[in-house]
Design a protein around this motif. Structure first.
Motif, PDB file in Angstrom:
ATOM      1  N   GLU A 165       0.821  -1.209   0.000  1.00  0.00           N
ATOM      2  CA  GLU A 165       0.000   0.000   0.000  1.00  0.00           C
ATOM      3  C   GLU A 165       0.859   1.264   0.000  1.00  0.00           C
ATOM      4  OE1 GLU A 165      -2.565   1.922   3.408  1.00  0.00           O
ATOM      5  OE2 GLU A 165      -3.628   0.179   2.572  1.00  0.00           O
ATOM      6  N   VAL A 166       0.399   2.251  -0.764  1.00  0.00           N
ATOM      7  CA  VAL A 166       1.053   3.554  -0.843  1.00  0.00           C
ATOM      8  C   VAL A 166      -0.006   4.625  -0.618  1.00  0.00           C
ATOM      9  CG1 VAL A 166       2.282   5.183  -2.333  1.00  0.00           C
ATOM     10  CG2 VAL A 166       2.846   2.747  -2.422  1.00  0.00           C
ATOM     11  N   PRO A 216       3.980  18.335 -18.613  1.00  0.00           N
ATOM     12  CA  PRO A 216       3.878  17.179 -17.712  1.00  0.00           C
ATOM     13  C   PRO A 216       5.273  16.747 -17.269  1.00  0.00           C
ATOM     14  CG  PRO A 216       2.816  16.780 -19.862  1.00  0.00           C
ATOM     15  CD  PRO A 216       3.644  18.008 -19.998  1.00  0.00           C
ATOM     16  N   VAL A 217       5.367  16.173 -16.078  1.00  0.00           N
ATOM     17  CA  VAL A 217       6.627  15.601 -15.611  1.00  0.00           C
ATOM     18  C   VAL A 217       6.372  14.151 -15.191  1.00  0.00           C
ATOM     19  CG1 VAL A 217       7.627  17.808 -14.894  1.00  0.00           C
ATOM     20  CG2 VAL A 217       6.320  16.458 -13.243  1.00  0.00           C
ATOM     21  N   LEU A 218       7.332  13.295 -15.486  1.00  0.00           N
ATOM     22  CA  LEU A 218       7.216  11.865 -15.191  1.00  0.00           C
ATOM     23  C   LEU A 218       8.333  11.472 -14.242  1.00  0.00           C
ATOM     24  CD1 LEU A 218       5.741   9.169 -15.912  1.00  0.00           C
ATOM     25  CD2 LEU A 218       7.499   8.839 -17.666  1.00  0.00           C
ATOM     26  N   ALA A 219       7.963  10.883 -13.109  1.00  0.00           N
ATOM     27  CA  ALA A 219       8.946  10.520 -12.083  1.00  0.00           C
ATOM     28  C   ALA A 219       8.953   9.010 -11.882  1.00  0.00           C
ATOM     29  CB  ALA A 219       8.617  11.217 -10.767  1.00  0.00           C
ATOM     30  N   ARG A 220      10.159   8.453 -11.680  1.00  0.00           N
ATOM     31  CA  ARG A 220      10.334   7.063 -11.291  1.00  0.00           C
ATOM     32  C   ARG A 220      10.607   7.009  -9.797  1.00  0.00           C
ATOM     33  NH1 ARG A 220      15.331   5.854 -13.888  1.00  0.00           N
ATOM     34  NH2 ARG A 220      15.338   4.199 -12.352  1.00  0.00           N
ATOM     35  N   ILE A 221       9.838   6.195  -9.086  1.00  0.00           N
ATOM     36  CA  ILE A 221       9.978   6.097  -7.639  1.00  0.00           C
ATOM     37  C   ILE A 221      10.322   4.664  -7.262  1.00  0.00           C
ATOM     38  CG2 ILE A 221       8.854   6.377  -5.411  1.00  0.00           C
ATOM     39  CD1 ILE A 221       7.115   8.507  -6.668  1.00  0.00           C
ATOM     40  N   ALA A 222      11.500   4.486  -6.668  1.00  0.00           N
ATOM     41  CA  ALA A 222      11.923   3.173  -6.172  1.00  0.00           C
ATOM     42  C   ALA A 222      11.458   3.053  -4.728  1.00  0.00           C
ATOM     43  CB  ALA A 222      13.444   3.041  -6.272  1.00  0.00           C
ATOM     44  N   LEU A 223      10.484   2.186  -4.493  1.00  0.00           N
ATOM     45  CA  LEU A 223       9.905   2.043  -3.164  1.00  0.00           C
ATOM     46  C   LEU A 223      10.823   1.242  -2.267  1.00  0.00           C
ATOM     47  CD1 LEU A 223       6.230   1.197  -4.196  1.00  0.00           C
ATOM     48  CD2 LEU A 223       7.101   3.405  -3.363  1.00  0.00           C
ATOM     49  N   GLU A 277       0.547  11.473   8.993  1.00  0.00           N
ATOM     50  CA  GLU A 277       0.417  10.337   8.074  1.00  0.00           C
ATOM     51  C   GLU A 277       1.137   9.114   8.633  1.00  0.00           C
ATOM     52  OE1 GLU A 277      -0.542   7.804   5.669  1.00  0.00           O
ATOM     53  OE2 GLU A 277      -1.202   9.758   4.893  1.00  0.00           O
ATOM     54  N   ARG A 278       0.409   8.004   8.771  1.00  0.00           N
ATOM     55  CA  ARG A 278       0.972   6.804   9.377  1.00  0.00           C
ATOM     56  C   ARG A 278       1.518   5.813   8.350  1.00  0.00           C
ATOM     57  NH1 ARG A 278      -2.851   4.589  14.078  1.00  0.00           N
ATOM     58  NH2 ARG A 278      -0.894   3.472  14.473  1.00  0.00           N
ATOM     59  N   SER A 279       1.179   5.984   7.085  1.00  0.00           N
ATOM     60  CA  SER A 279       1.682   5.059   6.070  1.00  0.00           C
ATOM     61  C   SER A 279       3.199   5.210   5.926  1.00  0.00           C
ATOM     62  CB  SER A 279       1.009   5.332   4.725  1.00  0.00           C
ATOM     63  OG  SER A 279       1.537   4.478   3.728  1.00  0.00           O
TER      64      SER A 279
END
Length: 330
Positions: free
Chosen positions: A206-207, A315-322, A243-245
């Motif tokens: 979950e995000v 527009p901007v496109l982001a890559r997110i490494a979780l 925020e608890r997440s």
């Protein structure tokens, strides 16, 4: 033989006791000091500190111009002094220019775009955004009848979405509970809803996804008018503090750069992109990235602009490494 007359002094010669290029060197030292110590520039009057931080990146090209002038004058003093802003700018912005790491596991892509409420081609904009292939699409300035168009055009590839007021989130992954966020500055009396929070159930866990549109800023004779933007950022910062997440993504038109101290309530809690400039506004000649993707519990590995749409923003496109999901019950 008549005595030879002394050669006239050059008009550009430095005052006695000062080396050649002292003006350029002085400008270089001041520029370097501003780059390194911009947090100490007072924000009054006219939000001077925020104004400076909005355009801090452009002190790099200004330094290059000074270097060219110093080289033309063959001034060793100026060239040595200009090493100060070169080092300061490289330390602040150099990492953004490096190539990003290749995509890895547990990675999400997030597309952020202010579509503009006067966009004459919402259907074309929606199709361009869908072609970006992002996992999540965060949009601002959604108004009828264009909102109906975005819903229709994005639905085939983004079956899950939530809209609150003029902001919306489209997702390839199922959405859990969503809610509106109260980030309206207290002096705005008219209806105003520009924030939402949604739970995104990704394959990696979950995000918590936030989509926001902070109030606009204006540059005038009295300086930068950003009080409403700053108040809204402070309200959002208080929400993020609760925020608890473990994993949080914030995408939005923040009407400010990540260096702007007015956004400190957000940037102190969430991490900015590690790679990429992605200047996004104005679309015709971008000078600043005010469209942001920030994260906690993950790294914004890279952000880049996409081609122009019918909006005045890119527009901007982001890559997110979780990060690895925390253990259950941890």
């Amino acid at each position: 033989m008549p005595a030879s007359e002394p050669a006239p002094k050059s008009e550009s010669a430095p005052p006695p006791g000062l080396p050649r290029g002292w003006v350029l060197g002085g400008l270089g030292l001041v520029t370097g000091g501003v780059l390194a110590l911009h947090r100490f520039v007072p924000n009054t009057p006219g939000r001077l500190g925020s104004l400076l931080e909005t355009f801090l990146f452009w002190l790099g090209p200004f330094t290059v111009l000074l270097l060219l002038c110093a080289a033309a004058r063959r001034s060793r003093t100026a060239l040595i002094a200009l090493l100060v802003p070169v080092v300061a700018w490289t330390a602040s912005f150099g990492p953004l220019l490096l190539p990003g790491d290749p995509p890895g596991a547990r990675e999400l892509t997030v597309l952020q775009h202010n579509v503009a409420d006067d966009n004459a081609d919402p259907a074309g904009t929606a199709r361009a955004l869908a072609d970006g292939g992002a996992d999540l699409i965060a949009l601002q300035e959604l108004v009828d009848p264009a909102l109906t168009v975005y819903r229709r055009e994005l639905a085939p590839r983004y079956p899950y979405h939530s809209v609150h007021g003029t902001v919306g989130l489209w997702s390839r992954h199922p959405l859990g509970p969503t809610r509106a966020l109260d980030i309206k500055p207290p002096d705005i009396a008219e209806p105003w809803q520009r924030g939402l929070r949604a739970e995104v159930r990704t394959p990696y866990g979950e995000v918590a996804a936030y989509v926001v549109h902070l109030p606009s800023v204006r540059l005038g004779a009295t300086g930068l008018a950003s009080a409403r933007r700053d108040e809204s950022a402070a309200l959002l910062g208080r929400i993020l503090a609760t925020e608890r997440s473990a994993r949080v993504i914030l995408a939005g038109d923040l009407n400010g750069t990540v260096d702007d101290r007015g956004l400190a309530p957000l940037t102190s809690r969430l991490d900015a992109p590690e790679r990429g400039l992605a200047l996004s506004y104005p679309a015709a000649l971008p000078v600043a990235r005010i469209d942001q993707v920030l994260a906690r519990g993950g790294t914004v590995a890279r952000i880049r602009p996409l081609p122009a749409t019918g909006s005045d923003h890119l527009p901007v496109l982001a890559r997110i490494a979780l990060d690895m999901a925390p253990p259950s019950g941890g």
